[in-house]
Motif scaffolding. Structure first.
Motif, short mmCIF file in Angstrom:
data_model
loop_
_atom_site.label_atom_id
_atom_site.label_comp_id
_atom_site.label_asym_id
_atom_site.label_seq_id
_atom_site.Cartn_x
_atom_site.Cartn_y
_atom_site.Cartn_z
N TYR A 13 9.00 1.69 -5.98
CA TYR A 13 8.91 1.49 -4.32
C TYR A 13 10.23 2.29 -3.98
O TYR A 13 11.24 2.66 -4.35
CB TYR A 13 9.12 0.14 -4.27
CG TYR A 13 7.98 -0.83 -3.84
CD1 TYR A 13 7.79 -1.45 -2.76
CD2 TYR A 13 7.05 -1.07 -5.05
CE1 TYR A 13 6.63 -2.20 -2.56
CE2 TYR A 13 6.10 -1.84 -4.82
CZ TYR A 13 5.74 -2.40 -3.65
OH TYR A 13 4.52 -3.23 -3.56
N CYS B 63 -4.41 -4.41 8.98
CA CYS B 63 -4.77 -4.13 7.62
C CYS B 63 -6.05 -4.53 7.21
O CYS B 63 -6.41 -4.57 6.07
CB CYS B 63 -3.80 -5.05 6.84
SG CYS B 63 -3.75 -6.75 7.23
N CYS C 132 -0.37 -7.90 5.97
CA CYS C 132 0.46 -6.79 6.13
C CYS C 132 1.68 -7.55 6.99
O CYS C 132 1.65 -8.81 7.20
CB CYS C 132 0.02 -5.61 7.02
SG CYS C 132 -0.54 -6.18 8.40
N LYS D 115 0.74 -1.19 0.10
CA LYS D 115 -0.16 -0.10 0.01
C LYS D 115 0.67 1.43 0.09
O LYS D 115 0.68 2.26 -0.67
CB LYS D 115 -0.75 0.04 1.27
CG LYS D 115 -2.02 -0.92 1.09
CD LYS D 115 -3.03 -0.69 2.13
CE LYS D 115 -4.24 -1.66 1.97
NZ LYS D 115 -5.37 -1.28 3.15
N GLN D 116 1.70 1.23 0.86
CA GLN D 116 2.93 2.47 0.94
C GLN D 116 3.83 2.29 -0.15
O GLN D 116 4.64 3.31 -0.14
CB GLN D 116 3.35 2.45 2.28
CG GLN D 116 2.43 2.65 3.51
CD GLN D 116 2.00 1.15 4.08
OE1 GLN D 116 1.97 0.26 3.34
NE2 GLN D 116 1.31 1.37 5.19
N LYS D 117 3.90 1.27 -0.94
CA LYS D 117 5.12 0.97 -2.06
C LYS D 117 6.49 1.36 -1.16
O LYS D 117 7.19 2.09 -1.71
CB LYS D 117 4.83 2.07 -3.08
CG LYS D 117 3.78 1.62 -4.15
CD LYS D 117 3.96 2.10 -5.47
CE LYS D 117 2.94 1.55 -6.34
NZ LYS D 117 3.45 1.55 -7.95
N GLU E 136 -6.38 -7.41 4.82
CA GLU E 136 -5.67 -7.15 3.39
C GLU E 136 -4.40 -7.92 3.34
O GLU E 136 -3.75 -8.09 2.22
CB GLU E 136 -5.46 -5.71 3.05
CG GLU E 136 -6.88 -4.98 3.08
CD GLU E 136 -7.29 -4.90 1.70
OE1 GLU E 136 -6.60 -4.89 0.74
OE2 GLU E 136 -8.60 -4.70 1.47
#
Length: 501
Positions: free
Chosen positions: A129, A430, A435, A98-100, A433
């Motif tokens: 990234y 998450c 994490c 999500k945060q790359k 999702e």
């Protein structure tokens, strides 16, 4: 840096830095550390090993260069070993889609050429990234490298290396499966199966034979299921391991149940039990006689609940004896015995009754004979705690009847029924999702739910009717397992699959 100093470290870059750092000012210390870590041939693990007393200063210097010190706790360690490591010897520590954002430990992160190469390789796979270069302690880096070597480099593995890897991650079970022309190694972590690596078929066959010899089962038997157990020393710890062998159509499945090396004392509150039930359970545990039964499927936390009950009773004023298979946790001031071949629960219980016990804990009631002795013990003035495999309070009653227990004896001995489940929740970080906190599985901590029945002769009619039990639950505000699971599903805490009790 002087020529003399350069010459010393040119010959051996792993010379202990401490005496030389003391003679240098802050600028000189930084220059020396960075010059060594920037070498093409430097091995980060060896460098940190030779400079354990200077780790703090090394990490401080690296932080000034933008190299973050990362604490590899148990969760991160598991992630490192589960994540696909495609850039070795650089080690991927975290991937946050999500945060790359990606974090890794690279052996030559100070050398600009090596840093550029690894960055380009990662960008080919993880486009756009942000990459953070990190460093960890020698102790954790050594553990990581040892485990990664086992996972990616070892062509042949043995029992010791398999169990060493599994215990490093605090796995509860090892699964070795051979089907046709391939074999695989899995571990179970927090209730979730994790694939580790493939095994050669010949390697699997060799391991299977060794495990059968250790377990003292028939090595020539290739068709029948067999159970055994063995003790083995792994990383200076003795593991009492239960083994199970199952012949498959085109192979074999081997499961090793490992003892928990993270023994922890729990209180009833720690288990997540509600206050009303805790008070009821405490009252039942203060009784001088009777039978308290904990039911549920395998992996529902029955043993943990029983141990917590024993800890509560264990005040030094009662003789407490347990019969277990195996002993999963040693408790001070409690007499614990373990069943063995020709010394099963039934035989053990006969001898335990001669030990003048106040409280008896039976690891599992499996047959008519053990149940009959347990009921006799409860009738003759002993408090008996036991577990039994059944799916609910009502099915526990039916199971007891099916095992031959007479209704009038049950009326005289039963004190408390508890049926429980451990449900896997969604990860709070998450929301399912995936994490770093959940090993990218989307799963969180397991939650204990239970239903219970405080038994007395006045409500013996419940034995005959499920609807009567449901009416009793409703009248006494006791939530059934099904209703609790549905509520957790409605709140988005568990998945649909977990709610199907």
């Amino acid at each position: 840096m002087s020529q003399a100093l350069k010459a010393i470290f040119e010959t051996n870059p792993y010379t202990n830095l401490a005496p030389y750092l003391q003679a240098l000012d802050e600028k000189g210390q930084k220059e020396l550390i960075l010059s060594l870590l920037g070498r093409d041939d430097i091995d980060l693990e060896c460098f940190l090993k030779s400079n354990l007393e200077s780790e703090g200063l090394i990490f401080k210097v690296l932080k000034e260069e933008g190299i973050e010190y990362i604490d590899i706790d148990s969760i991160r360690l598991v992630n490192v070993l589960i994540l696909p490591q495609e850039f070795l010897p650089a080690i991927v520590v975290e991937v946050l889609p999500k945060q790359k954002h990606l974090k890794l430990i690279a052996p030559n992160f100070i050398n600009p050429f090596h840093k550029l190469n690894i960055t380009q390789s990662i960008n080919d796979k993880f486009k756009d990234y942000k990459i953070d270069f990190c460093v960890c302690s020698h102790h954790m880096l050594q553990k990581i490298n040892k485990a990664l070597k086992f996972k990616y480099e070892s062509k042949e593995v043995d029992i010791t290396s398999i169990l060493s890897y599994a215990t490093l991650l605090n796995a509860s079970d090892v699964h070795l499966v051979k089907q046709a022309k391939e074999a695989s190694f899995y571990i179970r972590l927090d209730g979730v199966m994790q694939f580790i690596r493939k095994l050669g078929v010949n390697n699997f066959t060799s391991i299977s034979k060794q495990l059968k010899l250790l377990s003292d089962v028939d090595i020539t038997n290739r068709f029948n299921a067999m159970d055994g157990h063995f003790g083995i020393e792994i990383d200076s710890k003795t593991l009492d391991t239960r083994s199970s062998f199952l012949a498959l159509k085109n192979g074999e499945s081997i499961v090793l149940r490992l003892p928990s090396l993270k023994t922890k004392d729990f209180s009833f509150k720690d288990l997540g039990l509600d206050a009303k039930f805790i008070e009821l359970l405490k009252d039942s545990l203060q009784a001088k006689s009777g039978l308290i039964l904990i039911s549920g499927p395998t992996g529902s936390g029955k043993t943990t609940t029983l141990y917590t009950c024993l800890e509560y009773i264990n005040k030094g004023t009662k003789k407490i004896v347990t019969i277990e298979d195996p002993i999963e946790k040693e408790i001070a001031n409690i007499s614990q015995c373990e069943v063995k071949e020709n010394f099963g629960f039934e035989v053990a219980l006969k001898y335990v009754l001669r030990q003048d016990p106040d409280v008896i804990m039976i690891g599992e009631i499996r047959d008519k004979e053990t149940l009959a002795l347990a009921l006799r013990a409860a009738l003759s003035g002993h408090l008996v705690l036991a577990s039994i495999h059944s799916s609910s309070v009502f099915s526990t009653i039916q199971r007891l009847r099916n095992l031959g227990a007479k209704k009038y004896i049950l009326k005289a001995t039963l004190r408390l029924f508890v049926s429980q489940r451990l449900l896997m929740t969604k990860c709070l970080e998450c929301e399912g999702e995936g994490c770093v906190s959940c090993y990218f599985s989307g799963l969180g901590q397991r939650r204990l739910i239970n239903e219970y029945l405080p038994f007395s002769s006045e409500i013996d009619y419940i034995m005959e009717s499920l609807s009567a039990l449901e009416s009793f639950f409703k009248a006494n505000a006791i939530a059934s397992l099904e209703s609790q699971a549905k509520e957790l599903l409605a709140q988005g805490i568990i998945t649909k699959g977990e709610s199907l009790i």
